[in-house]
Design an enzyme around this catalytic site. Structure first.
Site, short mmCIF file in Angstrom:
data_model
loop_
_atom_site.label_atom_id
_atom_site.label_comp_id
_atom_site.label_asym_id
_atom_site.label_seq_id
_atom_site.Cartn_x
_atom_site.Cartn_y
_atom_site.Cartn_z
N CYS A 93 -13.75 -1.96 6.03
CA CYS A 93 -12.85 -1.11 5.26
C CYS A 93 -13.58 -0.24 4.25
O CYS A 93 -13.10 0.84 3.90
CB CYS A 93 -11.80 -1.97 4.55
SG CYS A 93 -10.63 -2.77 5.67
N LYS A 110 -6.54 6.90 12.16
CA LYS A 110 -6.86 7.46 10.84
C LYS A 110 -7.24 8.93 10.96
O LYS A 110 -8.04 9.31 11.82
CB LYS A 110 -8.00 6.66 10.20
CG LYS A 110 -7.62 5.20 9.95
CD LYS A 110 -8.75 4.42 9.31
CE LYS A 110 -8.31 2.98 9.02
NZ LYS A 110 -9.39 2.18 8.38
N LYS A 116 -4.29 1.06 14.89
CA LYS A 116 -4.21 2.02 13.80
C LYS A 116 -4.97 3.29 14.15
O LYS A 116 -5.89 3.30 14.97
CB LYS A 116 -4.79 1.41 12.52
CG LYS A 116 -6.25 0.98 12.63
CD LYS A 116 -6.67 0.21 11.39
CE LYS A 116 -8.09 -0.35 11.55
NZ LYS A 116 -8.49 -1.17 10.40
N CYS A 118 -7.45 -11.00 0.44
CA CYS A 118 -7.49 -10.56 1.82
C CYS A 118 -7.64 -11.75 2.76
O CYS A 118 -8.59 -12.55 2.63
CB CYS A 118 -8.63 -9.58 2.05
SG CYS A 118 -8.74 -9.02 3.76
N CYS A 138 -15.93 -8.74 5.29
CA CYS A 138 -15.87 -9.13 6.70
C CYS A 138 -16.40 -7.97 7.52
O CYS A 138 -16.67 -6.90 6.98
CB CYS A 138 -14.44 -9.51 7.09
SG CYS A 138 -13.35 -8.09 7.36
N ARG A 145 0.85 -1.19 0.00
CA ARG A 145 0.00 0.00 0.00
C ARG A 145 0.89 1.25 0.00
O ARG A 145 1.81 1.37 0.81
CB ARG A 145 -0.92 -0.01 1.21
CG ARG A 145 -1.91 1.15 1.25
CD ARG A 145 -2.81 1.05 2.47
NE ARG A 145 -3.64 -0.15 2.40
CZ ARG A 145 -4.03 -0.83 3.47
NH1 ARG A 145 -3.64 -0.47 4.68
NH2 ARG A 145 -4.80 -1.90 3.33
N ARG A 150 -2.22 6.21 9.87
CA ARG A 150 -2.30 5.76 8.48
C ARG A 150 -2.32 6.95 7.52
O ARG A 150 -2.23 8.10 7.92
CB ARG A 150 -3.55 4.89 8.29
CG ARG A 150 -3.61 3.66 9.22
CD ARG A 150 -2.70 2.54 8.75
NE ARG A 150 -2.80 1.34 9.57
CZ ARG A 150 -3.63 0.32 9.35
NH1 ARG A 150 -4.47 0.37 8.33
NH2 ARG A 150 -3.63 -0.74 10.13
N CYS A 163 -14.77 -3.43 -0.68
CA CYS A 163 -13.40 -3.75 -0.30
C CYS A 163 -12.88 -4.86 -1.22
O CYS A 163 -13.61 -5.39 -2.06
CB CYS A 163 -13.33 -4.19 1.16
SG CYS A 163 -14.03 -5.83 1.46
#
Length: 576
Positions: A487, A224, A222, A444, A483, A89, A158, A438
């Site tokens: 995302c 954001k 994480k 994934c 899931c 990424r 991120r 996603c």
């Protein structure tokens, strides 16, 4: 990262490190994200990085180890190791990309990424299908055009988002520049990245200079950050851990309303986990953005849960401690109080397609890229455009591409390339234009069900229902994740779907069209037939009973199809 001098940089860990979570101990022992990654890359016996700890550490370097799940069972039967490959990424603040950078990304994708690139929901690129021996060539190639993958993943801040298009006005450009400054400011300072991927020699420094803000354990999870420019909420600012909502005045940018504590992730079998919308805590002048970022991240660094990773996001820290307590700690760290928030409103969250002209006389062409997947011939078309384009490219939070900053005399050249590659037509439905998916299968490792590969066909069937009810031109947001981690930000969509098992999804309705309200579960663990039946009923009622100008999500709540969810803590309450 240099924090304000008034910040107490000591950790507030209530227990010794050896009594905290395994990941915390792993980070502390990693030698500031070095681990044994360099040795693992030399291992030719396997296509993986052998150490599980190194697999986790590589996320801080912007890299996920994955395998082809379509082949997993067959390879198991053949007693072969999984078909390991890697996702890389890119760090791309605000989604801004120069033509030179685009050409390098295209070159690396063709050489090492199976001739495909993916635009993410956070305005950046992901390479998929990268083999271990190609990791260094890709990262070094990106470095040639001043791109990197630092902190694109991991327990740190991120990639920083920003409403597009920054070239549309000086106001936008100023905010985009701030987003870039924040991104550069908050990334880890360890030299591990340069040593492992660029081959730099290690230089001895003291521990407090190795990672002056994050220390050896970084953040609990994480984090954001995003910048929104009303009236557009394309970045879904309420889904950010830290959101800055730009406030302008007669002289341009005045400052930002600050929101904290957004986050989409949850776990189906853990009712104590939930999505949460960010809370508005006040206004800061524009020159306090870096100090505010430091102060907010310091609170999460020092008080976030380092025992239970399911409870480690900033949203839980806020709900555990209380919003007013958290706000007071941020103000203490920042060295001043927040001002009263300023009025603002959001009226859109999507992209405007085709050509548009801005006040500076420049032209911008938005291309619809379904689910952000750039395959041939789209890659060919955009490569040809990058070779002649003199402006920039902008990646949108809705996974599309803006060819930005085109002079009027060059519009025809861009159009000619699109026509030559069969991409001139924009015949896509309103529902498709307002959809996000996603990646999910086959790459994934967290996916429980299809998303990117399945959503286009599902939308085709929902489009028939819309047409039957005269709703084809009605914009409705639809988000699908493979899931429950969210995302694609499904929990704020008017129609949200999250994977439970192959072919099975949770169906959510009632989110706010502008990302201002959570939705509510309508059906649990159901297949396509039940999803379509439920939507046929709800959309039929919407067509017959809606008020003038009423959005579908608002109608679903008003009509009692789903209950209104006002706080994340109530998200998992039973539907009544």
């Amino acid at each position: 990262m240099t924090a304000p001098t008034n910040i107490d940089r000591s950790r507030d860990l209530s227990q010794p490190l050896d009594r905290l979570g395994l990941d915390e101990r792993m980070k502390d022992a990693s030698d500031y994200l070095r681990g044994t990654i360099a040795l693992g890359l030399l291992d030719q016996i396997t296509g993986s990085v052998p150490s599980p700890d190194d697999v986790k550490l590589m996320k801080f370097h912007g890299i996920y180890q994955q395998d082809d799940r379509d082949l997993r069972e067959e390879r198991r039967r053949q007693k072969l190791e999984p078909a390991f490959q890697f996702m890389i990424r890119v760090r791309l603040p605000g989604g801004v990309c120069t033509p030179e950078q685009w050409l390098k990304l295209d070159e690396q994708a063709r050489a090492h990424g199976s001739e495909t690139l993916r635009i993410t929901t956070r305005q950046t690129f992901q390479f998929h299908w990268v083999l271990k021996d190609s990791l260094r060539p890709v990262i070094q190639g990106l470095h040639e055009t001043l791109l990197d993958t630092i902190a694109a993943c991991g327990d740190d801040s991120r990639g920083v988002m920003c409403t597009v298009d920054p070239q549309s006005s000086a106001f936008h450009a100023e905010v985009a520049a701030l987003a870039k400054r924040v991104s550069d400011h908050v990334i880890p300072k360890t030299r591990a990245y340069h040593e492992i991927w660029y081959g730099d020699e290690r230089v001895a420094v003291s521990e407090d200079k190795e990672e002056p803000f994050y220390g050896s354990t970084y953040l609990p999870r994480k984090f954001k950050i995003g910048f929104a420019l009303p009236p557009s909420n394309d970045i879904d600012v309420y889904a950010q851990d830290l959101g800055f909502i730009a406030i302008g005045g007669p002289g341009g940018l005045e400052g930002f309303n600050v929101v904290i504590g957004g986050g989409m992730g949850r776990t189906d079998q853990a009712p104590q986990t939930y999505p949460r919308l960010a809370s508005l805590i006040g206004f800061i002048p524009a020159d306090r953005v870096l100090a505010c970022s430091d102060a907010v991240m310091t609170v999460q660094r020092d008080y976030g849960d380092r025992k239970d990773r399911q409870h480690a996001r900033f949203k839980y820290t806020i709900d555990d401690k209380g919003l007013e307590w958290i706000k007071a700690e941020i103000e203490l760290n920042m060295g001043e109080a927040f001002e009263e928030s300023r009025p603002f409103s959001f009226t859109s969250n999507g992209d405007s397609y085709g050509w548009s002209e801005t006040a500076d006389g420049r032209h911008h062409r938005t291309l619809f890229i379904e689910n952000g997947r750039l395959n041939l011939p789209t890659l060919d078309a955009l490569r040809d455009i990058a070779r002649i384009h003199r402006g920039t490219f902008r990646l949108t939070p809705n996974q599309n591409v803006i060819i930005a900053g085109v002079a009027a005399e060059h519009r025809a050249d861009i159009d000619a390339v699109l026509i030559n590659h069969g991409l001139e037509s924009m015949q896509t439905s309103m529902l498709r234009r307002n959809s996000i998916a996603c990646v999910a299968f086959p790459t994934c490792g967290l996916a429980m069900a299809e998303s990117e590969r399945y959503l286009p066909s599902l939308i085709g069937k929902i489009e028939l229902i819309l047409a039957e009810n005269g709703l084809s031109r009605e914009p409705i947001t639809l988000r699908m994740s493979g899931c429950p981690n969210g995302c694609s930000r499904p929990y704020i969509a008017e129609i949200g779907l999250t994977g439970r098992a192959p072919g099975k999804y949770n169906l959510y309705l009632g989110g706010g069209f502008h990302g201002e309200r959570l939705n509510c579960m309508m059906r649990e663990n159901v297949g396509e037939s039940v999803i379509l039946e439920t939507l046929r009923d709800a959309l039929g009622r919407y067509a017959r009973e809606r008020k003038q100008g009423e959005r579908f999500g608002d109608f679903a709540v008003r009509a009692g199809i789903v209950r209104e969810v006002t706080e994340g803590r109530f998200f998992n309450d039973p539907q009544t």
